[in-house]
Design a protein around this motif. Structure first.
Motif, PDB file in Angstrom:
ATOM      1  N   ASN A   1      -2.796   8.139   8.891  1.00  0.00           N
ATOM      2  CA  ASN A   1      -1.975   8.344   7.692  1.00  0.00           C
ATOM      3  C   ASN A   1      -0.832   7.333   7.618  1.00  0.00           C
ATOM      4  O   ASN A   1      -0.443   6.902   6.518  1.00  0.00           O
ATOM      5  CB  ASN A   1      -1.425   9.762   7.680  1.00  0.00           C
ATOM      6  CG  ASN A   1      -2.496  10.792   7.357  1.00  0.00           C
ATOM      7  OD1 ASN A   1      -3.381  10.533   6.527  1.00  0.00           O
ATOM      8  ND2 ASN A   1      -2.455  11.946   7.999  1.00  0.00           N
ATOM      9  N   LYS A   2      -0.272   6.923   8.767  1.00  0.00           N
ATOM     10  CA  LYS A   2       0.783   5.918   8.752  1.00  0.00           C
ATOM     11  C   LYS A   2       0.261   4.582   8.249  1.00  0.00           C
ATOM     12  O   LYS A   2       0.911   3.913   7.433  1.00  0.00           O
ATOM     13  CB  LYS A   2       1.359   5.752  10.161  1.00  0.00           C
ATOM     14  CG  LYS A   2       2.236   6.917  10.618  1.00  0.00           C
ATOM     15  CD  LYS A   2       2.818   6.637  11.997  1.00  0.00           C
ATOM     16  CE  LYS A   2       3.711   7.784  12.456  1.00  0.00           C
ATOM     17  NZ  LYS A   2       4.271   7.527  13.815  1.00  0.00           N
TER      18      LYS A   2
ATOM     19  N   ASP B   1      -0.243   4.689   4.577  1.00  0.00           N
ATOM     20  CA  ASP B   1       1.025   4.540   3.859  1.00  0.00           C
ATOM     21  C   ASP B   1       1.419   3.073   3.744  1.00  0.00           C
ATOM     22  O   ASP B   1       1.952   2.632   2.710  1.00  0.00           O
ATOM     23  CB  ASP B   1       2.126   5.328   4.572  1.00  0.00           C
ATOM     24  CG  ASP B   1       1.933   6.833   4.475  1.00  0.00           C
ATOM     25  OD1 ASP B   1       1.206   7.268   3.554  1.00  0.00           O
ATOM     26  OD2 ASP B   1       2.486   7.569   5.318  1.00  0.00           O
TER      27      ASP B   1
ATOM     28  N   LYS C   1      -2.262   8.552  -0.696  1.00  0.00           N
ATOM     29  CA  LYS C   1      -1.485   8.924  -1.884  1.00  0.00           C
ATOM     30  C   LYS C   1      -1.680  10.395  -2.237  1.00  0.00           C
ATOM     31  O   LYS C   1      -1.813  10.755  -3.406  1.00  0.00           O
ATOM     32  CB  LYS C   1      -1.855   8.034  -3.075  1.00  0.00           C
ATOM     33  CG  LYS C   1      -1.482   6.572  -2.880  1.00  0.00           C
ATOM     34  CD  LYS C   1      -1.612   5.771  -4.160  1.00  0.00           C
ATOM     35  CE  LYS C   1      -3.041   5.739  -4.664  1.00  0.00           C
ATOM     36  NZ  LYS C   1      -3.181   4.859  -5.854  1.00  0.00           N
TER      37      LYS C   1
ATOM     38  N   HIS D   1      -0.608   1.580   1.068  1.00  0.00           N
ATOM     39  CA  HIS D   1      -0.095   1.995  -0.241  1.00  0.00           C
ATOM     40  C   HIS D   1       1.112   1.154  -0.644  1.00  0.00           C
ATOM     41  O   HIS D   1       1.260   0.772  -1.817  1.00  0.00           O
ATOM     42  CB  HIS D   1       0.267   3.476  -0.199  1.00  0.00           C
ATOM     43  CG  HIS D   1       0.864   3.985  -1.478  1.00  0.00           C
ATOM     44  ND1 HIS D   1       0.295   3.766  -2.712  1.00  0.00           N
ATOM     45  CD2 HIS D   1       2.010   4.686  -1.714  1.00  0.00           C
ATOM     46  CE1 HIS D   1       1.036   4.315  -3.657  1.00  0.00           C
ATOM     47  NE2 HIS D   1       2.086   4.874  -3.072  1.00  0.00           N
TER      48      HIS D   1
END
Length: 586
Positions: free
Chosen positions: A76-77, A80, A210, A83
């Motif tokens: 997830n990092k 991000d 997201k 993103h």
């Protein structure tokens, strides 16, 4: 946008989005743009966490990007970070084409596998899954309708027989595509469930981009990863099936399009078959049986291209030209060329790929008790195909040995720049005052190494006008934005691969490469004459008219000698006798 050529400048070019399609600059511009994302991913210092290898977190090819992490939180990092790059650059990630997959290794995996085996054993003891009961009851009702005189005892007996027969039937798992008996499947027969082993296997969850959860694929389901169809346990069945389907489709196409000339058909084969096989050939394992079918499919394609009957002799295509054959390029030669090219590229730069290649090379030498690449080729010549294909270096040596080629290559020689220690490389750069080209403050300048720091991890550079700056020797520099010393050496002097090219610029290679003194004799070279003679006798054994009792006794004697040699060799190597000439003479 304007393009500067020499002292002139092109007319303005209006680009609304992306790059010019078909332009030779487009791939380079895209790579320069996406390289910012790769640097951002490196700056997180998140890695895959696998031991004994260099630590990194992504692999990119063209517009494909794969990230590798050891926890869901790290995934997830990195998402991000992607993103943030998406917001800054204006690029859009294709969510429908993105997915998450994973595999668990270690004690937890062993525990899950033991649970799956215990569940399957329980179902086997119960003579089949409970879900079979509705089918068995339906069979019993049909028996009662057809034969009203059936007794209840006979019906129960028939149901029991049906239960045992159905439990012994094979079914195919939709995830791992393996055929297993019914006791290896859960009870949801009508839903076509996965086998118990896949059901107990771990799957990642909670990976979001997201705020949207990414599609999760089971680790045993093959996916297209950087152009090759694999799953997380490195099973390449899907890729082999893809290659075979493409090759078997070509003769059907040629048969339907007989209006093509023979020249055009041969050109079509040349442009399709070899690239299709060579792209994935070096990195997947081909079982010997499948490879024989692949070879037969190659010959069939050439028969159709020459508009010959399928019954035409294969020897016409495989024999050399000086013996009246067409001498087509066979799959063995294609994979041999691709395998050595793949190993050369893996060992070319000092990065994680080279480190993995070095581990693989050392494993091959240690497993077979060999000294170097030459010794490994003698050993690999007599290895079975399926055994040799388990290691990429052993397989490449096996291919060259079986077609009568010897390769002289020492991929991890200390003289190679990629193999040299950081401190040694930096010191050679200082002694020789070799200049490298680097971009500083948007200007291209020449610089040289003037000082070594931190045991060779850092070097102090000085430009031709006196400016100084620090540069890392290897790895990924995520702070200064400069390339590493090894990267800049490769960019400035692409042909510079040996330290001796710096210290001895006038040396001519190839004339003094032979080792001084007595050549050490490896164990593989020592047993080679015996194995060659043994193979020759086995070939003569196929012709009864040439066989006699003397040759039979010789064959038995050589087999006994080979077995004795193979049994004693591991003990001698373990005792420190790595070569046959290292054994003391009494």
């Amino acid at each position: 946008m304007k393009i500067t050529v020499g002292t002139g400048c092109s007319a303005p070019i209006q680009l609304d989005t992306g790059t010019v399609q078909g332009s030779v600059l487009s791939p380079l511009l895209f790579d320069l743009f996406v390289n910012a994302l790769l640097c951002l991913l490196d700056a997180t210092r998140i890695t895959h966490g696998i031991k004994r290898t260099s630590q990194w977190n992504h692999a990119a090819f063209a517009d494909d990007l794969s990230i590798y992490v050891c926890t869901v939180r790290d995934a997830n990092k990195l998402l991000d970070v992607i993103h943030e790059f998406e917001f800054w650059s204006g690029l859009r990630i294709s969510i429908p084409k993105s997915l998450a997959t994973g595999a668990m290794y270690g004690t937890e995996t062993a525990r899950r596998q033991e649970g799956a085996k215990a569940d399957a054993a329980k179902r086997k003891r119960d003579a089949g899954p409970d879900i079979l009961n509705p089918q068995i009851q339906a069979l019993g009702a049909m028996d009662e309708a057809l034969d009203a005189d059936n007794t209840a005892k006979l019906t129960i007996k028939r149901q029991e027989v049906c239960r045992i027969n159905l439990a012994a039937m094979n079914r195919q798992c939709p995830i791992c595509n393996k055929k297993k008996v019914n006791c290896h499947f859960p009870t949801q027969l009508h839903l076509n469930p996965s086998c118990l082993e896949c059901k107990h296997a771990w799957k990642p969850s909670g990976i979001r981009y997201k705020g949207t959860a990414l599609k999760v694929i089971h680790g045993r389901t093959s996916i297209r990863l950087l152009g090759i169809r694999y799953h997380m346990w490195l099973d390449s069945t899907a890729q082999r099936r893809y290659v075979m389907d493409g090759i078997t489709e070509l003769p059907c196409f040629l048969r339907k399009n007989r209006d093509l000339s023979i020249e055009n058909s041969l050109r079509l084969i040349e442009c399709t078959l070899a690239p299709l096989l060579a792209f994935s050939g070096p990195v997947i394992i081909w079982p010997e049986k499948e490879f024989k079918r692949l070879t037969a499919a190659f010959v069939r394609c050439n028969k159709e291209a020459w508009q010959m009957s399928p019954n035409t002799s294969t020897a016409l295509f495989t024999f050399p030209r000086d013996q009246g054959g067409l001498q087509i390029k066979m799959p063995r030669a294609i994979i041999c060329l691709a395998a050595w090219g793949h190993l050369t590229r893996c060992c070319q730069f000092d990065d994680g790929t080279r480190q993995l290649a070095e581990i693989t090379y050392k494993d091959a030498l240690e497993k077979h008790g060999c000294l170097d690449m030459e010794d490994l080729q003698f050993e690999a010549e007599f290895l079975p195909w399926d055994q040799a294909s388990q290691n990429s270096f052993t397989f490449a040596c096996h291919l060259t040995s079986t077609i009568g080629i010897r390769v002289s290559w020492d991929p991890f020689n200390p003289d190679w720049i990629a193999s040299a220690a950081n401190a040694d490389l930096a010191q050679v750069m200082i002694n020789t005052q070799h200049l490298i080209h680097i971009q500083l403050k948007n200007e291209q300048k020449w610089a040289k190494v003037v000082e070594v720091k931190d045991e060779g991890r850092l070097v102090k550079m000085r430009t031709d006008n006196g400016d100084t700056f620090m540069m890392k020797t290897e790895g990924q520099d995520t702070t200064t934005g400069y390339p590493t010393l090894r990267e800049d050496i490769q960019r400035t002097s692409p042909t510079l691969v040996r330290l001796s090219q710096l210290t001895e610029p006038n040396r001519i290679y190839g004339t003094d490469e032979s080792k001084k003194g007595k050549r050490k004799i490896g164990w593989a070279q020592a047993i080679y004459p015996l194995q060659a003679r043994l193979r020759e006798l086995k070939t003569i054994d196929l012709f009864p008219e040439k066989w006699d009792d003397t040759l039979a006794d010789k064959l038995i004697e050589l087999k006994s000698g080979e077995q004795a040699f193979m049994s004693i060799r591991p003990k001698l190597i373990k005792a420190g006798y790595t070569t046959i000439d290292s054994i003391p003479r009494i």
